[in-house]
Design a protein around this motif. Sequence first.
Motif, PDB file in Angstrom:
ATOM      1  N   GLN A 197      -0.061  -1.084  -8.482  1.00  0.00           N
ATOM      2  CA  GLN A 197      -0.070  -2.505  -7.123  1.00  0.00           C
ATOM      3  C   GLN A 197       1.297  -3.264  -7.957  1.00  0.00           C
ATOM      4  O   GLN A 197       1.094  -3.968  -8.998  1.00  0.00           O
ATOM      5  CB  GLN A 197      -0.128  -3.264  -6.610  1.00  0.00           C
ATOM      6  CG  GLN A 197      -1.569  -2.788  -5.831  1.00  0.00           C
ATOM      7  CD  GLN A 197      -2.474  -4.016  -5.676  1.00  0.00           C
ATOM      8  OE1 GLN A 197      -2.189  -4.414  -4.037  1.00  0.00           O
ATOM      9  NE2 GLN A 197      -3.935  -4.038  -6.229  1.00  0.00           N
ATOM     10  N   TYR A 229      -5.759   3.597  -6.043  1.00  0.00           N
ATOM     11  CA  TYR A 229      -4.061   2.426  -6.329  1.00  0.00           C
ATOM     12  C   TYR A 229      -4.005   1.280  -6.873  1.00  0.00           C
ATOM     13  O   TYR A 229      -3.387   1.344  -6.757  1.00  0.00           O
ATOM     14  CB  TYR A 229      -3.995   2.665  -4.854  1.00  0.00           C
ATOM     15  CG  TYR A 229      -4.934   0.926  -4.357  1.00  0.00           C
ATOM     16  CD1 TYR A 229      -3.838  -0.154  -3.519  1.00  0.00           C
ATOM     17  CD2 TYR A 229      -6.364   0.783  -3.877  1.00  0.00           C
ATOM     18  CE1 TYR A 229      -4.633  -1.036  -2.981  1.00  0.00           C
ATOM     19  CE2 TYR A 229      -6.136  -0.515  -3.322  1.00  0.00           C
ATOM     20  CZ  TYR A 229      -5.147  -1.655  -3.004  1.00  0.00           C
ATOM     21  OH  TYR A 229      -5.841  -2.577  -2.419  1.00  0.00           O
ATOM     22  N   ARG A 250       0.692  -1.219  -0.194  1.00  0.00           N
ATOM     23  CA  ARG A 250       0.107   0.433   0.114  1.00  0.00           C
ATOM     24  C   ARG A 250       0.323   1.561   0.088  1.00  0.00           C
ATOM     25  O   ARG A 250       0.631   1.517  -0.731  1.00  0.00           O
ATOM     26  CB  ARG A 250      -0.759   0.258   1.105  1.00  0.00           C
ATOM     27  CG  ARG A 250      -1.660  -1.105   0.669  1.00  0.00           C
ATOM     28  CD  ARG A 250      -2.920  -1.021   0.131  1.00  0.00           C
ATOM     29  NE  ARG A 250      -3.865  -2.650  -0.096  1.00  0.00           N
ATOM     30  CZ  ARG A 250      -5.482  -2.586   1.264  1.00  0.00           C
ATOM     31  NH1 ARG A 250      -5.029  -1.508   1.163  1.00  0.00           N
ATOM     32  NH2 ARG A 250      -5.638  -3.246   0.836  1.00  0.00           N
ATOM     33  N   ALA A 280      -4.135   3.532   2.658  1.00  0.00           N
ATOM     34  CA  ALA A 280      -3.557   3.708   2.284  1.00  0.00           C
ATOM     35  C   ALA A 280      -2.244   3.312   3.443  1.00  0.00           C
ATOM     36  O   ALA A 280      -1.395   2.909   3.717  1.00  0.00           O
ATOM     37  CB  ALA A 280      -2.595   5.090   1.927  1.00  0.00           C
ATOM     38  N   ALA A 302      -0.624  10.611  -1.349  1.00  0.00           N
ATOM     39  CA  ALA A 302      -1.077  10.519  -2.474  1.00  0.00           C
ATOM     40  C   ALA A 302      -2.631  10.870  -2.855  1.00  0.00           C
ATOM     41  O   ALA A 302      -2.310  11.702  -4.158  1.00  0.00           O
ATOM     42  CB  ALA A 302      -1.851   9.135  -2.463  1.00  0.00           C
ATOM     43  N   TYR A 309      -7.635   7.482  -2.662  1.00  0.00           N
ATOM     44  CA  TYR A 309      -6.998   5.885  -2.526  1.00  0.00           C
ATOM     45  C   TYR A 309      -7.391   4.609  -2.852  1.00  0.00           C
ATOM     46  O   TYR A 309      -6.734   3.618  -3.572  1.00  0.00           O
ATOM     47  CB  TYR A 309      -6.022   5.961  -1.157  1.00  0.00           C
ATOM     48  CG  TYR A 309      -5.100   4.523  -1.313  1.00  0.00           C
ATOM     49  CD1 TYR A 309      -3.654   5.061  -1.995  1.00  0.00           C
ATOM     50  CD2 TYR A 309      -5.506   3.529  -0.800  1.00  0.00           C
ATOM     51  CE1 TYR A 309      -2.520   4.174  -1.911  1.00  0.00           C
ATOM     52  CE2 TYR A 309      -4.556   2.425  -0.636  1.00  0.00           C
ATOM     53  CZ  TYR A 309      -2.786   3.063  -1.360  1.00  0.00           C
ATOM     54  OH  TYR A 309      -2.151   1.999  -1.658  1.00  0.00           O
ATOM     55  N   SER A 317       2.502   1.826  -3.695  1.00  0.00           N
ATOM     56  CA  SER A 317       1.071   2.652  -4.654  1.00  0.00           C
ATOM     57  C   SER A 317       1.135   3.940  -3.704  1.00  0.00           C
ATOM     58  O   SER A 317       0.765   3.980  -4.419  1.00  0.00           O
ATOM     59  CB  SER A 317      -0.138   1.440  -3.988  1.00  0.00           C
ATOM     60  OG  SER A 317       0.417   0.251  -4.346  1.00  0.00           O
ATOM     61  N   ALA A 318       0.968   4.086  -2.494  1.00  0.00           N
ATOM     62  CA  ALA A 318       0.995   5.503  -2.975  1.00  0.00           C
ATOM     63  C   ALA A 318       1.473   6.670  -2.638  1.00  0.00           C
ATOM     64  O   ALA A 318       1.941   7.653  -3.479  1.00  0.00           O
ATOM     65  CB  ALA A 318       1.117   5.706  -0.803  1.00  0.00           C
ATOM     66  N   MET A 359       1.812   6.693  -6.990  1.00  0.00           N
ATOM     67  CA  MET A 359      -0.010   7.257  -6.684  1.00  0.00           C
ATOM     68  C   MET A 359       0.716   8.645  -7.017  1.00  0.00           C
ATOM     69  O   MET A 359       0.613   9.837  -7.314  1.00  0.00           O
ATOM     70  CB  MET A 359      -0.828   7.572  -6.114  1.00  0.00           C
ATOM     71  CG  MET A 359      -1.052   5.629  -6.176  1.00  0.00           C
ATOM     72  SD  MET A 359      -2.235   5.573  -5.488  1.00  0.00           S
ATOM     73  CE  MET A 359      -4.080   6.868  -5.725  1.00  0.00           C
TER      74      MET A 359
END
Length: 488
Positions: free
Chosen positions: A366, A362, A337, A384, A393, A358, A340-341, A344
């Motif tokens: 990944q 998201y 997570r 997140a 994000a 989010y 991914s944040a 982003m």
Amino acid sequence: MLSKHYKIILFYVVSALFLAFNIYFVVQQETLLASILPLVLAIVFIAIVRLDSLLLLVTFFTPISLPLHDLVEGLPFDMFLPTEPLLFGILILFLFKLAERQSFEKDILTHPISLALYFYLGWMLITAVTSTMPIVSLKFWLSKLWFLGAFYFMGILLFRNTKNIYRFVGLYCGAFVIVIFYAWARHFAFGFHNDQAAHFVMNPFYKDHTSYGAMLAFFIPILIGLTFSKSYRNGYRLLSGCGLLLFTIALILSYTRAAWLSLVLGGVVWLVIKLKLRFRPLFITGLSVVAIVLVFQTQILMFLERNNQESSADLATHLSSMTNVTTDASNLERINRWSSALQMFEEKPVFGWGPGTYMFQYAPFQLTKNRTIISTNSADRGNAHSEYLGPLAESGFLGAVSFILLVVVILYVGVHAYTRSSKKEHRMIILSAIIGLVTYLVHGFLNNFLDTDKASIPFWGFVAILVVFDLQSKLEQKRNLPKKKLQV
């Protein structure tokens, strides 16, 4: 004034009308919704006559509130019942009162925490307008507004009466005890040694053990203060002691590692404040620790990767699994997570993807190497897992800065209010509120719940308590200043 005779007649007429109305809905519409009409009318009456009582009522409902999607399936939106509709109503009343008075207390509006909040909310509104999902973001921003309107701005007015602080804590903790016994009853069926069952036994009141554990840790400091302070009668101290025992056992049985860690670090902050350690050496120490971590990050990562302890019913093993970044699915999913944040943020660094988006956005970010057995693309498993990376994000660089600035100002104000306050009772409440907030802010590195009533109401309530005592201590300080003599 109506005579006693007419009052009796009016009572029977209203009762008969309600029964007829209720029977119609039961027979013709096959619904019991009309049965809640007296409760709705009672709440409206309380809101008009005693808004402070309604705020306390919402506090009691918070731990036992239920998500709408658990009651009605297939809706395109969700909220907690009955708290969020009540909070929306309180926000409307608050705005009406502002419009009627055309003013609000200047010392509250210009308080440093209020100013930091304007920056936080103002930038969030801008990024809600530029959001990839504007409706979702505006609803998210509005929910922030009703939490803050009710339990920060109106909370400050409520907590000027110190008794309301105790009522606030007592009502939340009292309702929380209901959830604790409910969770224990379910957990007992699986066995208290079953750490996997601990993840869901508090559902539907709390989504999972992390939010449940975070709020247990949040209230333990003030329960400790109420139990061991000699400023209170023995009966209150005994009641607080029983609550402290229940909350401590519940925290252990929640198997929430982040909550355990947050309480330990909260204890460290308590020690720092009690020892009156200066900011400069603490700041230098913090920078040194960060520098050491950056220099030796490869070696630290290699050390962490050698830890293969996974979540377990054995408390020592469960605690040691906190640093397992190789096989523990919970830890690996957090890394997924966070990664991914950050990705982003890299794609939309200025305005972000929009507040509250989010979980919907998201999935494409990944990385295959980061995915775990609990990863999902369906936007149904949280956010997140960080109060700090989430705004980064969703609202870009200034979104994260606004939240971090708000945190710094809250802690700064709290510590200064504590040092200025002269009353033991007030110092205990302030310190307990600071440590409670610290436990959540530490937990916020690993999870985020400020978009829910369970965490937002106590969090902003405690912030309001700090503002109240900060304003009071400043006023006391001014009164105690020696008056300057006029020179002729």
